[in-house]
Design a protein around this motif. Structure first.
Motif, PDB file in Angstrom:
ATOM      1  N   THR A   1       0.906  -1.167   0.189  1.00  0.00           N
ATOM      2  CA  THR A   1       0.003   0.015   0.136  1.00  0.00           C
ATOM      3  C   THR A   1       0.931   1.141  -0.146  1.00  0.00           C
ATOM      4  OG1 THR A   1      -2.047  -0.978   0.970  1.00  0.00           O
ATOM      5  CG2 THR A   1      -1.552   1.306   1.370  1.00  0.00           C
ATOM      6  N   VAL A   2       0.450   2.255  -0.800  1.00  0.00           N
ATOM      7  CA  VAL A   2       1.136   3.415  -0.783  1.00  0.00           C
ATOM      8  C   VAL A   2       0.471   4.400  -0.069  1.00  0.00           C
ATOM      9  CG1 VAL A   2       2.016   5.566  -2.424  1.00  0.00           C
ATOM     10  CG2 VAL A   2       2.109   3.087  -3.089  1.00  0.00           C
ATOM     11  N   VAL A   3       1.017   5.336   1.007  1.00  0.00           N
ATOM     12  CA  VAL A   3       0.449   6.301   1.715  1.00  0.00           C
ATOM     13  C   VAL A   3       0.947   7.381   1.606  1.00  0.00           C
ATOM     14  CG1 VAL A   3       0.071   7.067   4.386  1.00  0.00           C
ATOM     15  CG2 VAL A   3      -0.136   4.453   3.663  1.00  0.00           C
ATOM     16  N   GLY A   4       0.361   8.576   1.284  1.00  0.00           N
ATOM     17  CA  GLY A   4       0.827   9.813   0.809  1.00  0.00           C
ATOM     18  C   GLY A   4       1.505  10.694   2.011  1.00  0.00           C
ATOM     19  N   ASN A   5       2.032  11.848   1.488  1.00  0.00           N
ATOM     20  CA  ASN A   5       2.428  12.848   2.580  1.00  0.00           C
ATOM     21  C   ASN A   5       1.480  13.429   3.134  1.00  0.00           C
ATOM     22  OD1 ASN A   5       4.960  12.571   1.017  1.00  0.00           O
ATOM     23  ND2 ASN A   5       4.305  14.232  -0.451  1.00  0.00           N
ATOM     24  N   ASN A   6       1.778  13.721   4.687  1.00  0.00           N
ATOM     25  CA  ASN A   6       1.159  14.745   5.711  1.00  0.00           C
ATOM     26  C   ASN A   6      -0.277  13.741   5.849  1.00  0.00           C
ATOM     27  OD1 ASN A   6       2.354  16.826   3.837  1.00  0.00           O
ATOM     28  ND2 ASN A   6       2.635  17.090   6.016  1.00  0.00           N
ATOM     29  N   VAL A   7      -0.199  12.520   5.693  1.00  0.00           N
ATOM     30  CA  VAL A   7      -1.584  11.712   6.262  1.00  0.00           C
ATOM     31  C   VAL A   7      -1.398  11.330   7.579  1.00  0.00           C
ATOM     32  CG1 VAL A   7      -2.538   9.187   6.055  1.00  0.00           C
ATOM     33  CG2 VAL A   7      -1.490  10.598   3.940  1.00  0.00           C
ATOM     34  N   VAL A   8      -2.532  11.573   8.312  1.00  0.00           N
ATOM     35  CA  VAL A   8      -3.005  11.037   9.677  1.00  0.00           C
ATOM     36  C   VAL A   8      -3.706   9.750   9.820  1.00  0.00           C
ATOM     37  CG1 VAL A   8      -3.576  11.459  12.024  1.00  0.00           C
ATOM     38  CG2 VAL A   8      -2.522  13.331  10.531  1.00  0.00           C
ATOM     39  N   LEU A   9      -3.041   8.485  10.088  1.00  0.00           N
ATOM     40  CA  LEU A   9      -4.104   7.400  10.334  1.00  0.00           C
ATOM     41  C   LEU A   9      -4.101   7.373  12.026  1.00  0.00           C
ATOM     42  CD1 LEU A   9      -2.441   4.689   8.121  1.00  0.00           C
ATOM     43  CD2 LEU A   9      -4.054   6.434   7.616  1.00  0.00           C
ATOM     44  N   GLY A  10      -5.599   7.566  12.429  1.00  0.00           N
ATOM     45  CA  GLY A  10      -5.802   7.756  13.903  1.00  0.00           C
ATOM     46  C   GLY A  10      -5.500   6.272  14.487  1.00  0.00           C
TER      47      GLY A  10
END
Length: 363
Positions: free
Chosen positions: A279-288
């Motif tokens: 999986t690709v997660v981008g910039n400035n992402v927040v996963l609670g």
């Protein structure tokens, strides 16, 4: 060492008032602060608790009347919570790790150790590993074959860095952090029940029982600068290519990053989150906290997922997501409100049915 109020304010880029030569040896909550401690009263809600403590100086919110609060000195930053970053850095007593290389550490003769590196008791540094200048390697850490740690790394106790992993400058790993274990990759000779269920979206499983064959992890992990890894968190090695973590990303405790993932810059993965493989997660992402993200998805830049969100499909940039399955937060909240109204709706329908039934009988 203690600092004056003036010195602390200067370091924080904040204004100082009153007896700026007061010496401060620590920080505390307003109600618990002693005369030599700086009270952290960052908003007006702390007004009452300040009077319960013994602080003579405090960090206050903009517009606070420090004299009316009975203080001898005050520090007023533009953004008090941000000021806590610099203040806690100044006051951090550290873990008491010694300097130099402990006699019980086992270091291969081909490893490259830069200047001013501290290596604690019972550490193991394998062949060809490189540790950058000014790094601190806490007790019982393991640095694998040809692994690279950039300058200023800080590894707490019992951290593992696997073979061939490449890590940038100022990396921080909390106790039990693991970088570079093999990915969770297994395959069956024929299509498995899990593959069949995924393709059919839940049709009955008629696949025959099969043994799983292991897929080895030939890739490693590549981590950028200024990354932090929480306690007991794991970043798996890639299968062929490396798993990658971008600059400035912060990973909380008990987080799992699967093999082949690409995590962008300045992203937050909060407690007990998990990102499945590729999986690709981008910039400035927040996963609670406790967010789960499925495999082979793309999470766009600036996406925010509330705690407990389960992401089953790709998410475009800028979305705020919540729920299981994840939907836009505003949609999820409307759905929740509708669910809360269902009992009343059922009562209303039951009353309407009863009324219609009586009307029919009267005819």
């Amino acid at each position: 060492m203690p600092y004056t109020v003036k010195e602390i304010a200067a370091a924080l880029g904040a204004e100082a008032f009153g007896a700026v030569d007061l010496l401060i040896s620590g920080v505390n909550e307003p109600a618990l602060a002693t005369p030599d401690q700086l009270a952290m009263a960052t908003s007006a809600k702390y007004t009452e608790s300040l009077s319960k403590g013994g602080a003579r100086a405090a960090v206050l919110w903009q517009g606070a009347d420090w004299q009316a609060l009975g203080l001898e000195a005050a520090i007023v930053p533009l953004r008090p919570r941000f000021a806590m970053s610099g203040l806690t850095r100044m006051m951090d007593r550290g873990q008491g790790f010694g300097s130099g290389i402990h006699s019980s550490a086992v270091i291969d003769h081909t490893a490259e150790i830069a200047q001013d590196v501290s290596i604690g008791p019972l550490c193991v540094v394998m062949a060809g590993a490189k540790i950058g200048a000014g790094s601190v390697i806490g007790p019982q850490c393991f640095i694998g074959t040809q692994a690279v740690l950039g300058a200023g790394a800080y590894l707490r106790e019992q951290v593992t860095i696997g073979a061939y992993c490449q890590i940038g400058a100022r990396f921080i790993a909390q106790p039990g952090g693991r970088v570079g274990p093999d990915g969770f990759s297994f395959v069956t000779p024929e299509v498995s029940g899990a593959e069949q269920a995924r393709a059919s979206l839940g049709a009955d499983n008629d696949a025959k029982p099969q043994a799983y064959a292991r897929i080895h992890s030939l890739g490693a992990v590549v981590i950028g600068d200024d990354v932090e890894l929480g306690a007991n968190s794991t970043i798996d090695s890639g299968t062929i290519r490396a798993t990658r973590i971008g600059n400035g990303t912060k990973i909380d405790n008990q987080v799992q990053v699967g093999h082949n993932c690409v995590i962008g810059n300045d992203t937050l993965l909060c407690a007990a989150s998990a990102v499945a493989g590729s999986t690709v997660v981008g910039n400035n992402v927040v996963l609670g906290g406790q967010t789960g993200v499925g495999d082979n998805l793309t999470i766009g830049d600036r996406v925010i997922c509330g705690g407990g969100t389960k992401v089953l499909s790709s998410v475009p940039a800028g979305r705020v997501m919540l729920g299981y399955p994840a939907t836009k937060m505003e949609t999820q909240l409307e759905t929740y409100k509708a669910l809360r109204r269902l009992p009343r709706l059922f009562r209303d329908v039951a009353a309407l049915q009863k009324s219609v039934f009586k009307s029919d009988n009267s005819d």
